[in-house]
Scaffold this motif. Structure first.
Motif, PDB file in Angstrom:
ATOM      1  N   ASN A   7       0.846  -1.183   0.000  1.00  0.00           N
ATOM      2  CA  ASN A   7       0.000   0.000   0.000  1.00  0.00           C
ATOM      3  C   ASN A   7       0.887   1.241   0.000  1.00  0.00           C
ATOM      4  OD1 ASN A   7      -1.616   2.193   0.732  1.00  0.00           O
ATOM      5  ND2 ASN A   7      -3.034   0.880   1.843  1.00  0.00           N
ATOM      6  N   GLN A   8       0.961   1.916  -1.115  1.00  0.00           N
ATOM      7  CA  GLN A   8       1.826   3.091  -1.230  1.00  0.00           C
ATOM      8  C   GLN A   8       1.092   4.396  -0.910  1.00  0.00           C
ATOM      9  OE1 GLN A   8       5.106   2.603  -1.570  1.00  0.00           O
ATOM     10  NE2 GLN A   8       4.505   0.449  -1.504  1.00  0.00           N
ATOM     11  N   TYR A   9      -0.202   4.312  -0.650  1.00  0.00           N
ATOM     12  CA  TYR A   9      -0.973   5.524  -0.368  1.00  0.00           C
ATOM     13  C   TYR A   9      -0.605   6.137   0.975  1.00  0.00           C
ATOM     14  CZ  TYR A   9      -3.765   3.854  -4.253  1.00  0.00           C
ATOM     15  OH  TYR A   9      -4.163   3.410  -5.480  1.00  0.00           O
ATOM     16  N   LYS A  12       2.106   8.704   1.118  1.00  0.00           N
ATOM     17  CA  LYS A  12       1.796   9.968   0.436  1.00  0.00           C
ATOM     18  C   LYS A  12       0.858  10.863   1.253  1.00  0.00           C
ATOM     19  CE  LYS A  12       2.535   8.211  -4.191  1.00  0.00           C
ATOM     20  NZ  LYS A  12       2.596   6.810  -4.425  1.00  0.00           N
TER      21      LYS A  12
END
Length: 163
Positions: A7-9, A12
Motif C-alpha cells: 500500500n503506497q498511499y 503519500k
C-alpha cells in the motif's frame, strides 16, 4: 484476515491523515480473524505505537493469529514495543518483521527471544538476528511447536476419555 500489502498511499498522506488511517487500521485489526499483513506499506514506529496500544493488548484482538509487517521502516523503538506486546498475546502464533530499513539491536533481539520464552504460542518469529540468537530462536520455535503438539494430544486424549 487483513491484507494491506504494498500500500503506497500511506506514505503519500499528511502526518495527520496517516495517524488517522493508522487508528482505523488498528481498529480493523482488532476484529480480524487470522492474519494481519501490511508488508511494504510505508509503516514506521508511529504505526507500531498505535497498533500496539490499540490492537496488541491482551484480549483486544482475540482472533488475531499472525502479524506480518515485513519490508517497512520500523526501527529500534518500534521493535521494542512489538517485542513487549508479543509476549502478552496468547493468540499470536507468528510475527514477521524482516527487511526493515534498520535491523533490530542486540537488546531488541533479546527482547524478541524473551517474548518467545514468555509466550509459547509463538511458533514462528521472522526477525533478523545474529547467528547466536538465530540458533536460540530456532530452539524456542521448536520448543513452542512441541508444547503446542503436546497440548493438542492431551486435549485429544481428554476428549476420548470423556466419550
Amino acid at each position: 484476515g487483513i491484507n494491506l500489502n504494498n500500500n503506497q498511499y500511506i506514505s503519500k498522506m499528511s502526518d495527520k491523515d496517516r495517524k488517522a488511517a493508522f487508528v482505523k487500521i488498528a481498529e480493523a485489526a482488532k476484529k480480524a480473524k487470522g492474519p494481519f499483513s501490511m508488508t511494504n506499506a510505508g509503516l514506521d514506529d508511529t504505526f507500531v505505537r498505535i497498533f500496539v496500544e490499540g490492537t496488541l493488548q491482551p484480549g483486544a484482538a482475540p482472533h488475531l493469529t499472525e502479524v506480518n509487517l515485513e519490508s517497512n521502516s520500523i526501527s529500534n523503538p518500534g521493535f521494542a514495543m512489538l517485542a513487549e506486546a508479543v509476549a502478552k498475546m496468547p493468540t499470536l502464533t507468528s510475527i514477521k518483521l524482516r527487511h526493515q530499513r534498520t535491523a533490530p539491536s542486540v537488546s531488541n533481539q533479546d527482547l524478541f527471544l524473551k517474548a518467545m520464552e514468555l509466550n509459547p504460542s509463538i511458533i514462528k518469529m521472522s526477525v533478523e538476528m545474529n547467528r547466536e540468537r538465530s540458533a536460540k530462536r530456532d530452539k524456542l520455535e521448536s520448543r513452542n511447536r512441541d508444547l503446542k503438539r503436546k497440548a493438542r494430544l492431551k486435549a485429544r486424549a481428554a476428549t476420548r476419555s470423556e466419550s
